[in-house]
Design a protein around this motif. Sequence first.
Motif, PDB file in Angstrom:
ATOM      1  N   LEU A  82       0.668  -1.293   0.115  1.00 25.08           N
ATOM      2  CA  LEU A  82       0.107  -0.082  -0.100  1.00 25.08           C
ATOM      3  C   LEU A  82       0.907   1.215  -0.033  1.00 25.08           C
ATOM      4  O   LEU A  82       0.665   2.185  -0.664  1.00 25.08           O
ATOM      5  N   GLY A  83       1.960   1.201   0.696  1.00 25.67           N
ATOM      6  CA  GLY A  83       2.952   2.529   0.808  1.00 25.67           C
ATOM      7  C   GLY A  83       3.447   2.767  -0.353  1.00 25.67           C
ATOM      8  O   GLY A  83       3.703   4.022  -0.829  1.00 25.67           O
ATOM      9  N   LEU A  84       3.816   1.583  -1.199  1.00 23.86           N
ATOM     10  CA  LEU A  84       4.553   2.071  -2.501  1.00 23.86           C
ATOM     11  C   LEU A  84       3.731   2.254  -3.459  1.00 23.86           C
ATOM     12  O   LEU A  84       3.932   3.108  -4.191  1.00 23.86           O
ATOM     13  N   LEU A  90       3.430   5.619  -5.761  1.00 21.85           N
ATOM     14  CA  LEU A  90       3.476   5.779  -7.082  1.00 21.85           C
ATOM     15  C   LEU A  90       2.184   6.575  -7.565  1.00 21.85           C
ATOM     16  O   LEU A  90       2.257   7.329  -8.664  1.00 21.85           O
ATOM     17  N   ALA A  91       0.964   6.608  -6.813  1.00 18.70           N
ATOM     18  CA  ALA A  91      -0.250   7.282  -7.240  1.00 18.70           C
ATOM     19  C   ALA A  91       0.136   8.626  -7.182  1.00 18.70           C
ATOM     20  O   ALA A  91      -0.279   9.780  -7.849  1.00 18.70           O
ATOM     21  N   THR A  92       0.958   9.092  -6.042  1.00 17.96           N
ATOM     22  CA  THR A  92       1.180  10.409  -5.924  1.00 17.96           C
ATOM     23  C   THR A  92       1.985  11.123  -7.073  1.00 17.96           C
ATOM     24  O   THR A  92       1.723  12.210  -7.791  1.00 17.96           O
ATOM     25  N   LEU A 138       1.096  13.803  -9.756  1.00 13.52           N
ATOM     26  CA  LEU A 138       1.752  15.175 -10.064  1.00 13.52           C
ATOM     27  C   LEU A 138       2.356  15.114 -11.552  1.00 13.52           C
ATOM     28  O   LEU A 138       2.424  16.158 -12.124  1.00 13.52           O
ATOM     29  N   GLY A 139       2.741  13.995 -12.084  1.00 13.26           N
ATOM     30  CA  GLY A 139       3.313  14.000 -13.408  1.00 13.26           C
ATOM     31  C   GLY A 139       2.370  14.077 -14.641  1.00 13.26           C
ATOM     32  O   GLY A 139       2.787  14.814 -15.418  1.00 13.26           O
ATOM     33  N   LEU A 145       5.620  10.960   1.395  1.00 11.74           N
ATOM     34  CA  LEU A 145       6.719  10.182   1.513  1.00 11.74           C
ATOM     35  C   LEU A 145       7.404  10.351   2.908  1.00 11.74           C
ATOM     36  O   LEU A 145       7.483   9.234   3.434  1.00 11.74           O
ATOM     37  N   GLY A 146       7.619  11.608   3.219  1.00 13.05           N
ATOM     38  CA  GLY A 146       8.149  11.607   4.907  1.00 13.05           C
ATOM     39  C   GLY A 146       7.021  11.501   5.964  1.00 13.05           C
ATOM     40  O   GLY A 146       7.045  10.562   6.716  1.00 13.05           O
TER      41      GLY A 146
END
Length: 253
Positions: A23-25, A29-31, A35-36, A59-60
């Motif tokens: 889920l974290g990864l 990737l979704a973030t 943004l991209g 991330l942080g």
Amino acid sequence: MDGAAAPARPAGLSAYVAVSQALGLTLLLATGAWLGRYRGGVAWHSALRLNVHPLCMVLGMVFLQGDALLVYRVFRNEPKRSTKALHALLHGLALLVSLVGIIAVFESHRAKGIPDMYSLHSWCGMAAFVLYLLQWLLGCGFFLLPGASFPLRGRYKPQHIFIGIALFALSIAVCLLGITEMLLFNIRDSYSRFVPEGVLANTLGVLLVAFGLVVGYILTRDEWKRPPLAEELALSMDFKTLTEGESPSGGSQ
């Protein structure tokens, strides 16, 4: 003692930890995809500097902070000192990455003439960061550095654990506020029509909540807590003997 087998990992723990990392990864990737694809990407020396902020905060304040909280569940048979150091290191890295994100948003606002610290997102976000920094400093002072007495550590530990989980939950809530604020600033008129950017950002929000719930579940399962190693129990008794004047040979606990 040297030939003693390490205690078995509790049933189900590895699976939940794996789900949390997946889920974290995925939320990272979704973030990046949001943004991209829809916000132009991420760059420091351009108008895209603002996009550094959500990437660094997710991330942080979410992923790295969540992983730091899981250290004592994952590394169950390593020396306590090493586990403490990794716990503090991950929290410190989370703070450093988040600081970059905070600097990015202030610099972006300054370049564009946008006021600072007027929204609920900014108030809660700054409170979360400052409290997180204080929590890290107090944690290092009480548990990592020498000096704090055993009784003092014991009294502070429940507060340290509660505040850590509360700050993690607050950080996720702040990210949800930030996602909503960013969507309303950029696609206010089309957001209600289920445009792709809105759906992707909403999905990111759901992933944030799911990550928080899985991490919280792992942390609150009593049977998944890290058991003290035999040498840690012995050192604890010796430390109490020296600091509280107990007899090393007698007296029941």
